[in-house]
Motif scaffolding. Sequence first.
Motif, PDB file in Angstrom:
ATOM      1  N   VAL A 109       0.863  -1.190   0.000  1.00 33.21           N
ATOM      2  CA  VAL A 109       0.000   0.000   0.000  1.00 33.21           C
ATOM      3  C   VAL A 109       0.893   1.231   0.000  1.00 33.21           C
ATOM      4  CG1 VAL A 109      -1.838   1.236   1.196  1.00 33.21           C
ATOM      5  CG2 VAL A 109      -1.772  -1.256   1.269  1.00 33.21           C
ATOM      6  N   THR A 168      -6.581   0.286  -6.989  1.00 42.19           N
ATOM      7  CA  THR A 168      -5.691  -0.864  -7.117  1.00 42.19           C
ATOM      8  C   THR A 168      -4.928  -0.786  -8.438  1.00 42.19           C
ATOM      9  OG1 THR A 168      -7.193  -2.238  -5.811  1.00 42.19           O
ATOM     10  CG2 THR A 168      -5.550  -3.372  -7.163  1.00 42.19           C
ATOM     11  N   LYS A 177      -1.812  -1.120  -3.784  1.00 42.28           N
ATOM     12  CA  LYS A 177      -2.888  -0.171  -3.498  1.00 42.28           C
ATOM     13  C   LYS A 177      -2.324   1.229  -3.346  1.00 42.28           C
ATOM     14  CE  LYS A 177      -7.410  -0.139  -2.530  1.00 42.28           C
ATOM     15  NZ  LYS A 177      -8.454  -0.845  -3.305  1.00 42.28           N
ATOM     16  N   SER A 222      -3.391   4.745  -1.873  1.00 43.83           N
ATOM     17  CA  SER A 222      -4.412   5.245  -0.960  1.00 43.83           C
ATOM     18  C   SER A 222      -3.886   6.461  -0.212  1.00 43.83           C
ATOM     19  CB  SER A 222      -4.816   4.136   0.026  1.00 43.83           C
ATOM     20  OG  SER A 222      -5.709   4.617   0.993  1.00 43.83           O
ATOM     21  N   VAL A 231      -5.400  -5.239  -0.097  1.00 42.74           N
ATOM     22  CA  VAL A 231      -5.061  -5.095  -1.507  1.00 42.74           C
ATOM     23  C   VAL A 231      -5.897  -6.096  -2.287  1.00 42.74           C
ATOM     24  CG1 VAL A 231      -3.229  -5.197  -3.226  1.00 42.74           C
ATOM     25  CG2 VAL A 231      -2.726  -4.386  -0.918  1.00 42.74           C
ATOM     26  N   ASP A 281     -12.716   0.260  -8.787  1.00 43.15           N
ATOM     27  CA  ASP A 281     -12.314   1.430  -7.988  1.00 43.15           C
ATOM     28  C   ASP A 281     -12.899   2.723  -8.565  1.00 43.15           C
ATOM     29  OD1 ASP A 281     -10.701   0.046  -6.074  1.00 43.15           O
ATOM     30  OD2 ASP A 281      -9.205  -0.208  -7.646  1.00 43.15           O
TER      31      ASP A 281
END
Length: 323
Positions: A34, A96, A116, A118, A128, A157
């Motif tokens: 992430v 993603t 990911k 974020s 993920v 997403d």
Amino acid sequence: MKFQLLFSILIVFLIINTPNSFSEELELFTNSKVYAPSHTLQVYGKGLPEENLIIRIFAPDESIAKFDQITTGFDGSFNYGLLTWPQPSTNFPYGTYTVEVISTQQNGISQKIDVKFSSTTELIDIPVERIVNTLVFAPETAAINQPIRVFVQTTSDGLLIGNEPSKLLGTTHVHLPSGISIPLSNSFKTLHQGLYFVDYTPREEGTHVFHVVAFSQGTTSHGSAATNVLRQDLGGISEQIITLNSILDETSEELNVLKSEIAGFDTTLDRASIQIDENIGTISTSVKFITEASSQLNALMLPIIASIGLIVALQVAILTRRR
């Protein structure tokens, strides 16, 4: 024997000088799962010694966000800073992403890893995973033998994904009221990436259920919509209502004309009635005058008649004496 020995030596020579043809090795790792803005996406792994590798990163909508080419070291290892994550934008939204490394010497083999992007890098709160959503838009009502258009939207997403509808929507079908199913996989056309449509003509009366199955990067998503098929569509009923309204309007206009004519007739009758009343009054007055004249005439005629009667009587008496 000499030929077999030479053939064996040739095979050994080929194995020594072309190891890439008989051994394939490609590994890919990332420094995290992430990432947040300003963090660096570091990729590392191993391939063949001094091998050219292509590294790509795919955005959530499956478009290529970054493309690079690197060469491995003498031992086949590589470590490369692929991307420093920018602030989120339409080009780099949260979601993603897929990192892919492709070998140029090992028959094009590749390795992929999902990461990911974020606002935070907490692994516990942000798994993920790729989530594909499928929406189906179909008319609520339709008519038999009248074509309808069904739209499908696929997103991941929040971004539109998918390219070839025959692969993305390969198992899509429609459930008929009779209980059978008709495949629609080869009927879809692309309106835009992630937006597709199919023209379908219902042949049965009842509820048709469109079941859309989207498959993207190992993830399956389902969506459905129902259409109630009637013998006649609302458009035809609406046209009939419009025609009926037109007829009613014409009838209303004719009634208004008749009403105006009747109103004129009422006025004529009123006038005739008044004229008759006036004529009756005039006749009554005339009768009265005639009655009065008759009385006066009688008063005048009685003495005359009496005188005539007296004269006649005298003449009769004279004639009688002479005889």
